[in-house]
Design an enzyme around this catalytic site. Structure first.
Site, PDB file in Angstrom:
ATOM      1  N   ALA A 286      10.055 -41.088  -2.939  1.00  0.00           N
ATOM      2  CA  ALA A 286      10.682 -39.944  -3.641  1.00  0.00           C
ATOM      3  C   ALA A 286      10.769 -40.286  -5.124  1.00  0.00           C
ATOM      4  CB  ALA A 286      12.059 -39.669  -3.064  1.00  0.00           C
ATOM      5  N   HIS A 461      46.942 -21.979  -7.261  1.00  0.00           N
ATOM      6  CA  HIS A 461      47.417 -23.272  -6.769  1.00  0.00           C
ATOM      7  C   HIS A 461      47.601 -23.198  -5.258  1.00  0.00           C
ATOM      8  CE1 HIS A 461      49.577 -27.047  -6.555  1.00  0.00           C
ATOM      9  NE2 HIS A 461      50.508 -26.434  -5.812  1.00  0.00           N
TER      10      HIS A 461
HETATM   11  P1  NAI Z   1      13.630 -37.629  -9.564  1.00  0.00           P
HETATM   12  O1  NAI Z   1      12.896 -37.515 -10.830  1.00  0.00           O
HETATM   13  O2  NAI Z   1      14.970 -36.986  -9.428  1.00  0.00           O
HETATM   14  O3  NAI Z   1      13.841 -39.159  -9.185  1.00  0.00           O
HETATM   15  C1  NAI Z   1      12.786 -40.056  -9.021  1.00  0.00           C
HETATM   16  C2  NAI Z   1      13.321 -41.456  -9.233  1.00  0.00           C
HETATM   17  O4  NAI Z   1      12.330 -42.379  -8.843  1.00  0.00           O
HETATM   18  C3  NAI Z   1      13.665 -41.750 -10.687  1.00  0.00           C
HETATM   19  O5  NAI Z   1      14.979 -42.233 -10.768  1.00  0.00           O
HETATM   20  C4  NAI Z   1      12.625 -42.782 -11.087  1.00  0.00           C
HETATM   21  O6  NAI Z   1      13.120 -43.701 -12.035  1.00  0.00           O
HETATM   22  C5  NAI Z   1      12.322 -43.463  -9.762  1.00  0.00           C
HETATM   23  N1  NAI Z   1      11.013 -44.108  -9.693  1.00  0.00           N
HETATM   24  C6  NAI Z   1       9.832 -43.649 -10.161  1.00  0.00           C
HETATM   25  N2  NAI Z   1       8.834 -44.518  -9.872  1.00  0.00           N
HETATM   26  C7  NAI Z   1       9.408 -45.559  -9.202  1.00  0.00           C
HETATM   27  C8  NAI Z   1       8.907 -46.770  -8.634  1.00  0.00           C
HETATM   28  N3  NAI Z   1       7.608 -47.051  -8.677  1.00  0.00           N
HETATM   29  N4  NAI Z   1       9.780 -47.619  -8.029  1.00  0.00           N
HETATM   30  C9  NAI Z   1      11.109 -47.298  -7.968  1.00  0.00           C
HETATM   31  N5  NAI Z   1      11.634 -46.161  -8.492  1.00  0.00           N
HETATM   32  C10 NAI Z   1      10.794 -45.304  -9.090  1.00  0.00           C
HETATM   33  O7  NAI Z   1      12.624 -37.071  -8.444  1.00  0.00           O
HETATM   34  P2  NAI Z   1      12.849 -36.718  -6.925  1.00  0.00           P
HETATM   35  O8  NAI Z   1      14.096 -37.328  -6.404  1.00  0.00           O
HETATM   36  O9  NAI Z   1      11.559 -37.032  -6.266  1.00  0.00           O
HETATM   37  O10 NAI Z   1      13.054 -35.151  -6.973  1.00  0.00           O
HETATM   38  C11 NAI Z   1      12.037 -34.310  -7.543  1.00  0.00           C
HETATM   39  C12 NAI Z   1      12.629 -33.077  -8.122  1.00  0.00           C
HETATM   40  O11 NAI Z   1      13.134 -32.225  -7.104  1.00  0.00           O
HETATM   41  C13 NAI Z   1      13.784 -33.391  -9.057  1.00  0.00           C
HETATM   42  O12 NAI Z   1      13.318 -33.332 -10.368  1.00  0.00           O
HETATM   43  C14 NAI Z   1      14.787 -32.329  -8.800  1.00  0.00           C
HETATM   44  O13 NAI Z   1      14.819 -31.451  -9.882  1.00  0.00           O
HETATM   45  C15 NAI Z   1      14.292 -31.574  -7.564  1.00  0.00           C
HETATM   46  N6  NAI Z   1      15.347 -31.668  -6.551  1.00  0.00           N
HETATM   47  C16 NAI Z   1      16.540 -31.064  -6.810  1.00  0.00           C
HETATM   48  C17 NAI Z   1      17.580 -31.154  -5.924  1.00  0.00           C
HETATM   49  C18 NAI Z   1      18.875 -30.529  -6.272  1.00  0.00           C
HETATM   50  O14 NAI Z   1      18.921 -29.718  -7.190  1.00  0.00           O
HETATM   51  N7  NAI Z   1      19.967 -30.843  -5.583  1.00  0.00           N
HETATM   52  C19 NAI Z   1      17.450 -31.891  -4.656  1.00  0.00           C
HETATM   53  C20 NAI Z   1      16.152 -32.527  -4.512  1.00  0.00           C
HETATM   54  C21 NAI Z   1      15.156 -32.384  -5.427  1.00  0.00           C
END
Ligand code: NAI
Ligand code: FAD
Length: 487
Positions: A286, A461
């Protein structure tokens, strides 16, 4: 409208029926534009589905599992604190997944009904934009799922093709032991040891789900800052709480590679102490998502792109070609469903000759862990970097009567306002109802409220919302239910 429609000519053709595309389609149709929406999504039974990532493998199924797993965890660990002794709690993962699938099916079918009632024509297949466009008409070719081909003519095209998980060549997805977020929403058993690469939004939400259901979860995060996009006070507190729940979040840890050995996943990774290795039952990758822009054009396209193959657009989501718009995950900005939907609404109004804008400064973010994190506006670190002078008020939920009554006392509300004008610049919440509370902050900030405006507003409240009131009072040193130095 009908003659255009019958000859496969439309005022608007929308490619993609995720929350950006389907909302744009409904609004275009409401505004009297003949509208077609093409989507290629099919579920595991090859049934075409509307709703894109969000409804099928994103926001909705993840929130369904977050709710079910939280209820399970509370039944196991928290009910006794309320004096409720529930014995023989057991997990029926199959039923949990069936409930999640039913929620998805209900909502995707709902969009189908909305398309019908609004007279949006739905084409089930893959679209490609051709170069045969002039100022009046653009041509989109569609390969339908039944392999028939269609040519649609459109005065306007809205590209809303969304995004897909980033794949790491060093950890290839096999959809069995190494999965992306979609696979992680459908495990048939609770993995004993679950590894996750990336402590971003998906890693934390899906890590929470499986940890609550009994997995031993380890999350490897490359950055040394936890949730660098969030306010760091809230992020630090969140990290402590999530670690206390059993999520083994390892920062500053970089994946070297992952390979399948003896039906397990062997993961080699690097920390400040050197190269290490461990084994998991399953691994979720992810590490972000990338825009679906590569198979979209029949020939070399004249459209401009930003870095990372996002389609370049201006603040009205107009691309570099007249009459072609792009919205949602395919363009710059946070990859969030509500951001895409707002862009869809804006573009529909613009095509109809009306005016609408998206306020990109006030896009709320929520992470649905327990407790939730939610924020809008500027973080304290952003304000420091820009040299803006500010004041801060915080209020911890432990001092909230409602939070105590409900047994949800973790976290806080933090309000940041401009030092000179008192206008609210950012609100950051860690707490049980943060996803709902943040809407109040968005409304207040949209209306240009000061912290004092909130301080002078009456809140019912006992409610969690009172913590927002108290944090706003705290900006000027006037919080009532915490000891504070007067300013
Ligand atoms: P993300 O961008 O939130 O997190 C990816 C993480 O992986 C980052 O912290 C990054 O530093 C880390 N990373 C990257 N390469 C790596 C490596 N080789 N080894 C270790 N760590 C590494 O992306 P994510 O979680 O995949 O989500 C994608 C998108 O989906 C997000 O940008 C978000 O906007 C959306 N999303 C939104 C949600 C919400 O609004 N509640 C829930 C789930 C996803
Ligand atoms: P998508 O939803 O990706 O839809 C794009 C559509 O275009 C798809 O249906 C696809 O089939 C179709 N398509 C692509 N190419 C073509 C083509 N050539 N022809 C025809 N059709 C095509 N966001 C939130 O705001 N809140 C959340 O809680 C949240 N949770 C998430 C949880 C997970 C696990 C994931 C993965 C994402 C989550 N997101 C969440 C992010 C959210 O899902 C996306 O931001 C949102 O779906 C983007 O909407 P979109 O319409 O731009 O694209």
């Amino acid at each position: 409208m009908s003659s255009k429609h019958e000859s496969n000519e439309f005022d608007v053709v929308i490619i993609g029926a995720g929350p950006a595309g389907y909302v744009a389609a409904i609004r275009c149709a409401q505004l009297g534009l003949s509208t077609a929406c093409i989507d290629k999504w099919q579920d595991d039974n090859q049934t075409p589905r509307l709703g894109g990532t969000c409804l099928n493998v994103g926001c909705i199924p993840s929130k369904a599992l977050l709710e079910s797993s939280e209820l399970y965890a509370q039944s196991e660990h928290s009910l006794s604190q309320h004096g409720i002794n529930a014995s023989k709690i057991s997990l029926d993962l199959g039923q949990m997944m069936r409930r999640k699938n039913n929620v998805v099916n209900t909502l995707t079918a709902g969009i189908e009904t909305l398309f019908k009632s609004n007279k949006v024509t739905w084409f089930q297949g893959e679209a490609r934009i051709t170069n045969n466009h002039d100022l009046l008409n653009k041509v989109v070719r569609v390969t339908l799922h039944n392999n028939k081909n269609l040519k649609l003519k459109a005065s306007n095209i809205i590209i809303a093709t969304g995004s897909s998980p980033v794949n790491l060549p060093v950890a290839p997805i096999d959809n069995n032991l190494i999965v992306d977020s979609s696979g992680a929403l459908s495990f048939s058993e609770v993995p004993e040891k679950l590894g996750i690469i990336g402590a971003g939004v998906i890693g934390l939400e899906l890590g929470s789900v499986w940890s609550r259901l009994g997995s031993e979860v380890t999350i490897f995060e490359a950055q040394d800052n936890f949730l660098s996009i969030a306010d760091q006070l809230i992020a630090r507190e969140g990290l402590k709480l999530l670690r206390n729940q059993g999520l083994n979040i390892q920062l500053n840890t970089r994946l070297i590679n992952a390979q399948i050995k003896d039906h397990k996943v062997q993961v080699n990774y690097q920390t400040s102490e050197g190269d290490q290795s461990t084994t998991f039952t399953k691994l979720i990758v992810a590490v972000g998502r990338s825009p679906n822009s590569s198979d979209l054009f029949e020939n070399e396209t004249e459209l401009e792109f930003d870095e990372g193959r996002f389609i370049h657009v201006n603040h009205h989501c107009e691309t570099s070609l007249p009459g072609i718009y792009a919205i949602g995950d395919i363009v710059r900005g946070p990859m969030l469903a509500h951001k895409g939907s707002e862009e869809g609404l804006m573009v529909a109004e613009l095509i109809a000759g009306n005016f609408r804008e998206v306020n990109y400064q006030l896009i709320p973010s929520v992470i649905y862990t327990h407790p939730e994190l939610a924020w809008v506006g500027k973080t304290e670190q952003e304000l420091k970097t820009s040299g803006t002078e500010y004041r801060i008020g915080t209020f911890p939920f432990i001092a909230s009567g409602r939070a105590q009554a409900v047994n949800e006392t973790s976290g806080m509300v933090k309000v940041i306002s401009d030092k000179q004008t008192d206008r609210i610049l950012g609100v950051h919440i860690l707490g049980a109802q943060a996803s709902e509370l943040i809407a109040q902050a968005v409304i207040a900030m949209e209306l240009g409220s000061s912290a004092e405006d909130i301080a002078l507003t009456m809140f019912a409240h006992p409610t969690f919302s009172e913590a927002f009131h108290e944090a706003a009072l705290a900006v000027s040193g006037n919080a009532l239910h915490i000891a504070q130095k007067r300013r």
